[in-house]
Scaffold this active site. Structure first.
Site, PDB file in Angstrom:
ATOM      1  N   GLU A 149      26.744 -26.862 -37.092  1.00  0.00           N
ATOM      2  CA  GLU A 149      25.588 -26.102 -36.610  1.00  0.00           C
ATOM      3  C   GLU A 149      25.863 -25.424 -35.274  1.00  0.00           C
ATOM      4  O   GLU A 149      25.229 -24.447 -34.918  1.00  0.00           O
ATOM      5  CB  GLU A 149      24.381 -27.034 -36.481  1.00  0.00           C
TER       6      GLU A 149
ATOM      7  N   ASP B  44      23.349 -30.344 -38.480  1.00  0.00           N
ATOM      8  CA  ASP B  44      22.596 -31.506 -37.986  1.00  0.00           C
ATOM      9  C   ASP B  44      21.778 -32.107 -39.127  1.00  0.00           C
ATOM     10  O   ASP B  44      21.272 -31.395 -39.993  1.00  0.00           O
ATOM     11  CB  ASP B  44      21.638 -31.103 -36.857  1.00  0.00           C
TER      12      ASP B  44
ATOM     13  N   ASP C  42      18.825 -32.999 -39.807  1.00  0.00           N
ATOM     14  CA  ASP C  42      17.371 -32.923 -39.769  1.00  0.00           C
ATOM     15  C   ASP C  42      16.944 -31.770 -40.682  1.00  0.00           C
ATOM     16  O   ASP C  42      17.790 -31.130 -41.318  1.00  0.00           O
ATOM     17  CB  ASP C  42      16.861 -32.710 -38.330  1.00  0.00           C
TER      18      ASP C  42
ATOM     19  N   TYR D 201      24.069 -33.507 -24.132  1.00  0.00           N
ATOM     20  CA  TYR D 201      23.240 -32.512 -24.826  1.00  0.00           C
ATOM     21  C   TYR D 201      21.774 -32.650 -24.389  1.00  0.00           C
ATOM     22  O   TYR D 201      21.179 -33.720 -24.510  1.00  0.00           O
ATOM     23  CB  TYR D 201      23.370 -32.743 -26.331  1.00  0.00           C
TER      24      TYR D 201
ATOM     25  N   CYS E 261     -43.112  13.636 -30.660  1.00  0.00           N
ATOM     26  CA  CYS E 261     -43.214  12.210 -31.007  1.00  0.00           C
ATOM     27  C   CYS E 261     -44.350  11.602 -30.194  1.00  0.00           C
ATOM     28  O   CYS E 261     -44.409  11.771 -28.977  1.00  0.00           O
ATOM     29  CB  CYS E 261     -41.901  11.503 -30.685  1.00  0.00           C
TER      30      CYS E 261
ATOM     31  N   CYS F 175     -42.591   8.848 -27.688  1.00  0.00           N
ATOM     32  CA  CYS F 175     -41.745   9.193 -26.531  1.00  0.00           C
ATOM     33  C   CYS F 175     -41.790  10.677 -26.169  1.00  0.00           C
ATOM     34  O   CYS F 175     -41.185  11.098 -25.190  1.00  0.00           O
ATOM     35  CB  CYS F 175     -40.300   8.771 -26.774  1.00  0.00           C
TER      36      CYS F 175
ATOM     37  N   CYS G 136     -38.791  10.849 -35.328  1.00  0.00           N
ATOM     38  CA  CYS G 136     -38.286  11.061 -33.974  1.00  0.00           C
ATOM     39  C   CYS G 136     -36.764  10.931 -33.979  1.00  0.00           C
ATOM     40  O   CYS G 136     -36.227   9.955 -34.509  1.00  0.00           O
ATOM     41  CB  CYS G 136     -38.902  10.034 -33.013  1.00  0.00           C
TER      42      CYS G 136
ATOM     43  N   CYS H 247     -36.325   5.234 -30.598  1.00  0.00           N
ATOM     44  CA  CYS H 247     -37.709   5.372 -31.025  1.00  0.00           C
ATOM     45  C   CYS H 247     -37.774   5.425 -32.544  1.00  0.00           C
ATOM     46  O   CYS H 247     -36.869   5.941 -33.192  1.00  0.00           O
ATOM     47  CB  CYS H 247     -38.275   6.665 -30.430  1.00  0.00           C
TER      48      CYS H 247
END
Length: 930
Positions: A12, A120, A122, A338, A817, A820, A842, A847
């Site tokens: 590895e 390795d 693993d 290591y 309107c 408003c 409106c 509004c």
DNA sequence: GCAAGGTC
């Protein structure tokens, strides 16, 4: 050489190739030559396997040879919908910087009969083994492939591995394949999604150039961020609480004893006052207990990677990332072993491993450890301590205790070469080498011994105690100067002795929040939750800093940035635990199941990716939570509206025109919605939606009739007064062609973009031609062909955008309107009950005035239809944000929290996004409704 | 331009 088999051996890493070659060849006839990679040399020697003469070639890779990536057409960020990344094809390939290693393997494999894998032992190692097999078998399909299993670089084990070759473990490799694929798909999809959605919408001031800002998501980096944010929230939400206690001191010629109340402290002031007054009235103290005990303080366990990082952070304030870089330097130069190891015990195997480093030393394990101590005897600082350790008369030596972890691959970190400091070492190299040596010497030392005396007294029925310590033997503390063990003297007391205290005080204090997470704390959290590996944890921490998710202060304590906190808050508000470690833990559990054969890789991949895709789609559906959370901390960008057009939207269906990209829902600069092809500008397929759409969101519902599917339904919310009466403001619609309601609304109301004068004429025209091919008939209003209803000459108005023009063109009297005062727009209804009937509405967004034209002419006052206000919409969107314990375990709520920094300074720029009050967050805002 | 995992 007839009858000799040529064997290609691959390790590895280069150091293992060298070590194993040395052991197998016994350094007899060992030759070495360069390969194409300058790091990975090739060793050659002869060896015999069960009587079979072999010519051995021994080379190495450097970790993984291959990377997993998406196929080309999915690699560009805008090439597809991020959700596609859950099923987009992926491939393993050798990246450019590993091509020289690949070529070496190919060249050597061509002329060999056997391939022996020394990766390795693993899961990752097993996966790398299969990567090597793939490369070698591609050029020599007749290779016999075997695996050497070894857990230590010692003669006996290496020879045994070579004489007892086994098959590679497919399950182990499968587990890694699954992990890689899941990490890639989750990481890429969420990263693209949140980056493209958020980056340009806010002024994210933490980044110098926010155009290049990447808001990455990863199944390790986000839980790491989660730890930081969670602690930060705990600190923020802490409410100082006042408490009271009683202290007692007694001063004599030989010293002062300070007695602590054995009740500790109480939060009830009255109660403490009553007890205190009792004590003051009868202050005679009676000694009720005197205890003498011998206490030991034990040296640390042998040094693993995480402990090295934590201690370097604690003692030297070095970042874990920098620590590993310096440790790597020391390892490469041969001064320490290591540095990536989980092992924290010198088991018999690792002792034997050490034997390899100390060739020719034979004997009990402690002799091997002592050889390392021996090498340190001449050091000016700890040399005399090493000499004392080796002197049997001092009895200082002690076989190291075990921390209980063994990765079966590497011993604990220990010194491998004596040095008083090299000329090219920085201060940090010196500090780290010192730590490794002192730690090793401490491990093989006796614990410190102290004599502790505890005295208890009774005053008016209340108990108080004090203790003192005398250090009898410092032992390991003499060399491990990073730790101390305070000694304190108290006067001598005897059982039954009575005295009047010198002082008896009622004192007060306040509870304090927990400290922010230190780097050592963060590593512990990650280690405990299984986030990352010992070799990668520091990378995840660094990533938080690089991504501007967190900052680290001079005391190595982490705080989230506004960006980090906002992201976690957004996902938390969605109810997702994407920022918690559970997801990774579950994935790890599944990987374990694959590696032992209980589950198949495909099964785990399918289940996990299905769940994650559902989670992704849900997160995207609730993206408003993320937007709201970002809005708490950041100003909206000026580009926000403009760039919406370019932001990736939610996928509605596959594009039927180019058949390559997805059609996504988008909002244009002018606020109008459309469904466009992601292949734009190459593909200009687009469907423009009615201008009256207020909100639109793609749902997970699929249309049952439109083909090719799936066509996802869109939840529309229309502006009530911009659609004819009779149409519902909320509509679950389909853009596939089956939805009459939507088609009518498009034709009645028109589309926003068609009418907007942005010079998109040709594009719009062509895309509307696309669209028109899918619909039937012509003008729904007059039933004539040649025009659509929104352009129908027989009606006055068609779309929101053409209102004023229509009015002015036709000289319509403008009705003000009544709410408003804005001049109203005259429009025409096109529903079954009111087809052709005119009404005024409106135009103001704020509004809702509405009146039928004939009602107006009859003198009616019209009506105003309630529209969801700001508070209303905010309450909907923030609902569910509270009550999940974000603000700690003590039940504190944000409403009670004053936002101050750890230093007590008020924090600016943080406020409730519902009402703007800086004293709380929206999830507990009293104005947000239910 | 995305992840996490090896290692140089």
């Amino acid at each position: 050489m007839s009858g000799t088999i040529k064997v290609l051996n691959v390790a590895e890493k280069p150091s293992v190739a060298k070590s194993v070659s040395g052991i197998l060849s016994r350094n007899q006839g060992l030759r070495v030559r360069d390969g194409r990679s300058r790091f990975n040399r090739i060793f050659e020697f002869n060896y015999s396997v069960r009587g079979q003469p072999c010519h051995m070639l021994f080379t190495s890779v450097t970790g993984h040879l291959m990377e997993l990536e998406f196929e080309d057409r999915f690699r560009k960020w805008h090439s597809c919908d991020p959700a596609d990344l859950y099923h987009a094809p992926v491939r393993k390939h050798v990246p450019e910087d590993k091509m020289d290693i690949k070529r070496t393997l190919e060249e050597e494999a061509r002329r060999c009969q056997w391939l022996v894998l020394w990766l390795d032992c693993d899961r990752e190692g097993e996966n790398i083994a299969f990567e090597v097999i793939d490369v070698c078998r591609a050029v020599n399909c007749h290779l016999t492939t075997r695996r050497a299993r070894f857990s230590a670089l010692i003669e006996r084990e290496i020879h045994h591995a070579m004489q007892n070759l086994v098959d590679p473990n497919q399950w182990f490799s499968d587990a890694v394949d699954a992990r890689q694929e899941i990490d890639l798909r989750i990481g890429a999809s969420f990263t693209r999604f949140q980056t493209m959605m958020l980056r340009d919408k806010f002024v994210i001031d933490s980044a110098t150039d926010d155009r290049n800002l990447v808001l990455s998501y990863g199944p390790c980096q986000f839980p790491t961020l989660g730890f930081v944010v969670e602690r930060y929230w705990e600190v923020q939400s802490h409410e100082p609480e006042e408490f009271w206690t009683i202290n007692c001191s007694h001063k004599l010629d030989e010293g002062v004893a300070t007695f602590n109340w054995m009740r500790g402290h109480l939060f009830d002031h009255t109660c403490v006052v009553i007890i205190y007054e009792m004590c003051v009235q009868e202050p005679t103290a009676t000694v009720t207990a005197v205890r003498h005990q011998e206490k030991r303080k034990y040296p640390p366990y042998p040094l693993s990677t995480i402990e090295l990082e934590k201690r370097a952070s604690r003692y030297f304030r070095m970042s874990s990332e920098h620590t590993m870089k310096v440790a790597e330097d020391l390892y490469q130069a041969g001064f320490i072993s290591y540095p990536r190891t989980e092992t924290d015990c010198f088991s018999s195997r690792t002792d034997l491993h050490l034997l390899f480093w100390k060739l020719n030393l034979i004997g009990m394990p402690c002799w091997i450890l002592k050889a390392i101590v021996q090498e340190q005897q001449e050091h000016p600082e700890w040399g005399s301590y090493a000499q004392r350790l080796l002197d049997p008369r001092t009895s200082l030596w002690r076989n190291p205790s075990s921390g209980g972890h063994d990765d079966k691959a590497h011993p604990p970190i220990h010194p491998t070469k004596f040095s008083t400091g090299e000329h090219n070492w920085s201060q940090d190299h010196r500090k780290l080498y010192d730590l490794v040596v002192r730690h090793f010497l401490a491990c093989v030392s006796q614990p410190a011994v102290g004599a502790e005396t505890t005295v208890e007294i009774d005053i008016a029925g209340e108990l108080f105690s004090t203790s003192g310590r005398v250090i009898l033997e410092r032992n390991y503390l003499d060399v491990y100067r990073y730790e101390s063990w305070g000694g304190s003297m108290i006067p001598t007391y005897t059982l039954g002795q009575q005295f009047i205290p010198t002082s008896l005080t009622l004192d007060t204090g306040v509870t304090r929040p927990p400290p922010l997470l230190s780097e050592a704390d963060l590593l512990s959290c990650m280690d405990k939750a299984g986030i990352g590996t010992d070799a990668t944890m520091h990378d995840h921490i660094k990533k938080l800093l690089d991504r501007f998710y967190a900052t680290k202060d001079s005391n190595t304590r982490f705080s989230p940035t506004k960006l980090g906190e906002a992201l976690v808050m957004g996902y938390d508000d969605m109810g997702h635990e994407l920022w918690k470690p559970n997801l990774r833990s579950m994935m790890e559990f599944d990987m374990k199941e694959v590696s032992v054969g209980n589950k198949r890789k495909d099964e785990v991949l399918a289940t996990c990716l299905q769940q994650m895709k559902a989670c992704f789609l849900d997160a995207r559906l609730n993206k408003v939570k993320l937007l709201e959370a970002l809005a708490v901390f950041f100003e909206r960008s000026n580009q926000a509206a403009g760039d919406d057009n370019h932001a990736a939207g939610e996928v509605v269906r596959q594009c039927g025109l180019c058949r390559e990209s997805s059609m996504v829902l988008k909002k244009n600069r002018d606020g109008n919605f459309m469904v466009g092809c992601l292949g734009f500008p190459q593909c200009r397929n687009a469907i423009w939606l009615p201008g009256s759409v207020l909100e639109a969101a793609v749902t997970s519902n699929i249309c049952g009739s439109c083909n090719p599917g799936p066509v996802y339904l869109i939840q529309f919310k229309f502006r009530q007064l911009e659609i004819p009466p009779g149409f519902n403001a909320n509509h679950l619609g389909c853009i596939g062609g089956c939805d009459d309601t939507l088609r009518q609304l498009i034709e009645i109301c028109g589309t926003g973009s068609r009418m907007s004068a942005r010079g998109r004429g040709p594009t719009t025209t062509s895309s509307n031609v696309q669209r028109s091919s899918s619909r039937q008939g012509a003008c729904l209003y007059c039933q004539q062909t040649g025009h659509f209803s929104n352009d129908c000459p027989s009606q006055f108005s068609g779309s929101r955008n053409s209102r004023s023009r229509t009015n002015s063109q036709n000289g319509e009297p403008s009705v003000p309107c009544s709410t408003c005062g804005t001049p109203c727009v005259l429009r025409t209804a096109n529903t079954a009950n009111n087809r052709g009937r005119k009404f005024y509405s409106c135009p103001s967004q704020d509004c809702n005035f509405f009146i039928w034209e004939d009602d107006h002419n009859n003198g009616s006052g019209g009506r105003s239809i309630p529209r969801a206000g700001i508070n209303g919409s905010a309450s909907n969107s923030s609902r569910g944000g509270g009550g999940r314990g974000r603000f700690g375990q003590n039940g504190a709520r944000a409403a009670d929290v004053t936002f101050v920094s750890a230093t007590g300074d008020p924090i600016s720029g943080r406020r409730c996004y519902v009402c703007g009050d800086p004293s709380h967050f929206a999830n507990v805002c009293p104005n947000r409704g239910m």
